[in-house]
Design a protein around this motif. Structure first.
Motif, PDB file in Angstrom:
ATOM      1  N   GLY A  40       0.824  -1.193   0.000  1.00 47.07           N
ATOM      2  CA  GLY A  40       0.000   0.000   0.000  1.00 47.07           C
ATOM      3  C   GLY A  40       0.863   1.250   0.000  1.00 47.07           C
ATOM      4  O   GLY A  40       1.934   1.277  -0.599  1.00 47.07           O
ATOM      5  N   GLY A  41       0.423   2.282   0.712  1.00 45.47           N
ATOM      6  CA  GLY A  41       1.124   3.557   0.693  1.00 45.47           C
ATOM      7  C   GLY A  41       2.569   3.470   1.151  1.00 45.47           C
ATOM      8  O   GLY A  41       3.477   3.944   0.477  1.00 45.47           O
ATOM      9  N   CYS A  44       4.671   1.168  -1.205  1.00 43.44           N
ATOM     10  CA  CYS A  44       4.925   1.818  -2.497  1.00 43.44           C
ATOM     11  C   CYS A  44       5.991   2.898  -2.387  1.00 43.44           C
ATOM     12  O   CYS A  44       6.635   3.235  -3.381  1.00 43.44           O
ATOM     13  CB  CYS A  44       3.633   2.434  -3.044  1.00 43.44           C
ATOM     14  N   ASP A  62       1.183  -9.178  -0.135  1.00 42.72           N
ATOM     15  CA  ASP A  62      -0.048  -8.394   0.005  1.00 42.72           C
ATOM     16  C   ASP A  62      -1.183  -9.220  -0.591  1.00 42.72           C
ATOM     17  O   ASP A  62      -0.978  -9.935  -1.577  1.00 42.72           O
ATOM     18  CB  ASP A  62       0.053  -7.049  -0.720  1.00 42.72           C
ATOM     19  N   ASN A  70      -6.921   4.152  -3.714  1.00 40.65           N
ATOM     20  CA  ASN A  70      -5.511   3.881  -3.396  1.00 40.65           C
ATOM     21  C   ASN A  70      -4.557   4.818  -4.124  1.00 40.65           C
ATOM     22  O   ASN A  70      -3.436   5.070  -3.666  1.00 40.65           O
ATOM     23  CB  ASN A  70      -5.136   2.440  -3.767  1.00 40.65           C
ATOM     24  N   ARG A  73      -2.111   7.860  -2.858  1.00 48.92           N
ATOM     25  CA  ARG A  73      -0.860   7.742  -2.093  1.00 48.92           C
ATOM     26  C   ARG A  73      -0.023   6.521  -2.479  1.00 48.92           C
ATOM     27  O   ARG A  73       1.151   6.434  -2.098  1.00 48.92           O
ATOM     28  CB  ARG A  73      -1.170   7.671  -0.584  1.00 48.92           C
ATOM     29  N   GLN A  74      -0.583   5.559  -3.224  1.00 51.24           N
ATOM     30  CA  GLN A  74       0.139   4.330  -3.557  1.00 51.24           C
ATOM     31  C   GLN A  74       0.737   4.485  -4.953  1.00 51.24           C
ATOM     32  O   GLN A  74       0.162   4.072  -5.962  1.00 51.24           O
ATOM     33  CB  GLN A  74      -0.810   3.133  -3.434  1.00 51.24           C
ATOM     34  N   HIS A  77       1.125   2.264  -8.382  1.00 46.19           N
ATOM     35  CA  HIS A  77      -0.060   1.858  -9.131  1.00 46.19           C
ATOM     36  C   HIS A  77      -0.614   3.028  -9.943  1.00 46.19           C
ATOM     37  O   HIS A  77      -0.551   4.188  -9.512  1.00 46.19           O
ATOM     38  CB  HIS A  77      -1.144   1.337  -8.174  1.00 46.19           C
ATOM     39  N   LYS A  86      -2.264  -5.930  -6.092  1.00 53.99           N
ATOM     40  CA  LYS A  86      -1.251  -4.929  -5.763  1.00 53.99           C
ATOM     41  C   LYS A  86       0.169  -5.455  -5.968  1.00 53.99           C
ATOM     42  O   LYS A  86       1.046  -4.728  -6.434  1.00 53.99           O
ATOM     43  CB  LYS A  86      -1.428  -4.446  -4.322  1.00 53.99           C
TER      44      LYS A  86
END
Length: 249
Positions: A40-41, A44, A62, A70, A73-74, A77, A86
């Motif tokens: 996630g954030g 990443c 994950d 998402n 901040r991710q 992606h 992900k």
């Protein structure tokens, strides 16, 4: 140690010329394997710097798929990745950054036994999850294996970074999390400003490299806390709790 190729010498030149890092530090990174839990954030933000710096192997765990919310901040992606796993999207982006890094992915929610076996195969674990129970689970298994752990958290306009190497007189993550009580807010409930995860994730990557290569001074139980609203860092010394159910006496 593995000898760096001519391509690697050129790619990592800006790190190698650092007197405190040098060839030895780069070769250590090349031989090191990191287990990143969470794409996630934080994951990443952490993983691009690890891969770009020349980590030899990165395993990403994950179980989630990408949603439009998402993307704020991710940063691994894109809009075209919505609906993808992900770990697949992350691997695609990271492989494009550095084809010399071995990137493995696991799309699953792992049991204790599976996670422990995985931790045993890596030199360091980065906790980039957003769930307190999962963080405590990772800490317990890292403590059992004496595998260094770099933990990060970010929510609202706040963040924190801390690492553990589980020496005899050193604290563990449960010494910290036991101070939280039952509070376990998520970004869904409390919100998060995008650059905050970037700052904390980058710091996790830096700390992982420091731990792996023994770069600089390391203070056991040093907790760094970011107040992003006022752009201030605070530093605290986390003490080992003798009554801790994980690392206590």
């Amino acid at each position: 140690m593995d000898i760096l190729s001519d391509d690697e010498l050129l790619r990592y030149n800006r790190q190698i010329i650092l007197p405190s890092f040098d060839f030895e530090g780069q070769e250590t990174l090349k031989q090191s394997s990191v287990l990143l839990i969470g794409a996630g954030g934080l994951g990443c933000a952490t993983s691009p710097y690890l891969v770009s710096a020349g980590i030899g192997k990165l395993t990403i765990v994950d179980f989630d798929h990408i949603e439009v919310s998402n993307l704020q901040r991710q940063i691994l992606h894109t809009e075209q990745d919505i609906g993808k796993r992900k770990v697949d999207s992350a691997k695609e982006s990271l492989s494009a950054l550095n084809s010399l890094c071995q990137i493995d992915t696991i799309h699953a929610k792992l049991s204790n036994q599976q996670l422990q076996a995985l931790i045993e195969q890596h030199d360091l674990v980065i906790d980039a999850t957003d769930n307190l129970d999962t963080r405590n689970q990772i800490n317990q298994l890292c403590f059992t294996n004496r595998t260094p752990l770099v933990s990060g958290a970010a929510i609202r306009l706040e963040g924190q970074v801390i690492s553990f190497t589980y020496g005899d007189d050193e604290p563990c993550y449960h010494c910290l999390s036991s101070l939280f009580g039952e509070t376990n807010l998520s970004c869904v409930e409390a919100g998060i400003l995008s650059p905050v995860v970037g700052v904390i994730g980058s710091m996790q990557a830096l700390e992982a490299i420091r731990v792996l290569t023994k770069l600089g001074e390391r203070v056991s139980g040093k907790l760094l806390m970011l107040d992003a609203l006022n752009l201030k860092w605070r530093e605290f010394k986390l003490l080992k709790q003798q009554s801790c159910k994980i690392c206590g006496n």
